[in-house]
Design a protein around this motif. Structure first.
Motif, PDB file in Angstrom:
ATOM      1  N   PRO A  25       0.812  -1.219   0.000  1.00 36.11           N
ATOM      2  CA  PRO A  25       0.000   0.000   0.000  1.00 36.11           C
ATOM      3  C   PRO A  25       0.845   1.268   0.000  1.00 36.11           C
ATOM      4  O   PRO A  25       0.494   2.266  -0.640  1.00 36.11           O
ATOM      5  CB  PRO A  25      -0.836  -0.133   1.273  1.00 36.11           C
ATOM      6  N   VAL A 101      -6.826   2.582   5.353  1.00 37.37           N
ATOM      7  CA  VAL A 101      -7.599   1.798   4.384  1.00 37.37           C
ATOM      8  C   VAL A 101      -8.714   2.607   3.733  1.00 37.37           C
ATOM      9  O   VAL A 101      -8.914   2.543   2.522  1.00 37.37           O
ATOM     10  CB  VAL A 101      -8.182   0.544   5.075  1.00 37.37           C
ATOM     11  N   THR A 102      -9.452   3.370   4.523  1.00 37.43           N
ATOM     12  CA  THR A 102     -10.634   4.040   3.991  1.00 37.43           C
ATOM     13  C   THR A 102     -10.281   5.390   3.382  1.00 37.43           C
ATOM     14  O   THR A 102      -9.287   6.028   3.741  1.00 37.43           O
ATOM     15  CB  THR A 102     -11.687   4.259   5.087  1.00 37.43           C
ATOM     16  N   ALA A 121      -7.296   3.739  -1.985  1.00 37.36           N
ATOM     17  CA  ALA A 121      -8.321   2.830  -1.457  1.00 37.36           C
ATOM     18  C   ALA A 121      -8.601   1.702  -2.449  1.00 37.36           C
ATOM     19  O   ALA A 121      -8.758   0.538  -2.061  1.00 37.36           O
ATOM     20  CB  ALA A 121      -9.599   3.605  -1.151  1.00 37.36           C
ATOM     21  N   HIS A 125      -6.013  -1.276  -1.527  1.00 35.20           N
ATOM     22  CA  HIS A 125      -6.848  -2.020  -0.582  1.00 35.20           C
ATOM     23  C   HIS A 125      -8.034  -2.726  -1.221  1.00 35.20           C
ATOM     24  O   HIS A 125      -8.829  -3.355  -0.521  1.00 35.20           O
ATOM     25  CB  HIS A 125      -7.335  -1.076   0.521  1.00 35.20           C
TER      26      HIS A 125
END
Length: 300
Positions: A25, A101-102, A121, A125
């Motif tokens: 990420p 993550v969001t 995102a 993710h």
């Protein structure tokens, strides 16, 4: 339409390191920041070197700012490098070193806007998000709405329409987002679209309408480069990056650097190098250190 884009992407996608399954990420976030207004060909080698040197947010957070700016090199808009380091520090301090993550959490990071939050995102993710860069906006605008190019600014109505085009399934939406982005980068380009090679040619509203001209042409302004303060700022940053860590005593040398090594008399505005240097100091990209006999400057 989704199926056509996904089939095309399966066979035409470029093998970019931040798209591979083993990309972290953090690697995805770094790529998105680097790719802002910078071509993939220039970003890829810089990204590889960056990730080898600073593979985690914690690694970048503790790096000297001068090293960060030297590593950024000629990617352009060097404030992005310092914002990325601020972002890494926030991730370490507030998220235990893990990229949030969001989208809402990502938006709290320094230098992360709506596009970057949606892209991370989705691509880091696997979340369903509305990823709207220039390429996506152009493909959607042409194929579905018959516009040559999207409006100069992204409005709420366009965002809402684009959200309706994204597949409901998260995994499919990720592939759709990256597929449309790739289609815009490789085929449905701004200046020379290759309509004959487009998987959407049989259903493209813009092509069916005879490829009408850009309705927003009068509102677009091309940013100048040569002779601008931005160009001189770039020359000063390049000069400082090349120094071995010693402060730079500007003096008359400032005019020569500002002129790109040419005769300073060729500068259209003799005050431009000083103005550009002052703006770099104000942006935190250069640090001034007063001396008894000279003005000294260095990377932070």
């Amino acid at each position: 339409m989704h199926a056509a884009v996904l089939r095309w992407y399966d066979g035409a996608a470029r093998d970019l390191p931040w798209r591979r399954p083993d990309a972290s990420p953090w690697g995805v976030l770094v790529s998105e920041v680097m790719l802002q207004q910078t071509p993939v060909a220039r970003v890829e080698p810089a990204w590889r070197a960056w990730m080898e040197r600073w593979p985690t947010p914690a690694d970048l957070a503790s790096a000297p700012a001068a090293d960060v700016l030297r590593a950024w090199d000629r990617l352009g808009y060097p404030r992005r490098a310092l914002r990325l380091q601020d972002c890494a520090r926030t991730i370490v301090a507030e998220h235990d070193g893990a990229v949030p993550v969001t989208e809402d959490e990502l938006l709290t990071l320094p230098g992360v806007g709506a596009y970057t939050a949606a892209a991370v995102a989705a691509f880091a993710h696997g979340a369903r998000a509305v990823v709207l860069d220039t390429n996506v906006r152009r493909v959607v605008g042409r194929a579905l709405e018959g516009r040559a190019l999207p409006p100069p600014t992204l409005g709420r109505a366009e965002q809402e329409r684009a959200a309706g085009y994204v597949p409901a399934d998260a995994a499919t939406s990720v592939r759709w987002n990256v597929g449309v982005m790739e289609l815009g980068a490789l085929v449905c380009t701004a200046r020379s679209p290759r309509c004959a090679d487009c998987p959407l040619r049989s259903r493209c509203a813009w092509l069916a309408a005879g490829r009408p001209a850009d309705e927003h042409a009068a509102r677009r302004r091309t940013q100048a480069w040569h002779g601008t303060d931005r160009q001189v700022r770039g020359r000063i940053m390049a000069h400082l990056r090349a120094l071995p860590g010693t402060p730079w005593a500007t003096g008359r040398d400032l005019l020569t650097v500002g002129a790109g090594g040419a005769d300073p008399a060729a500068l259209p505005d003799p005050a431009q190098p000083g103005r550009a240097l002052a703006s770099l100091v104000a942006d935190g990209l250069v640090v001034a250190a007063a001396s008894a006999d000279a003005d000294l400057y260095r990377l932070p």
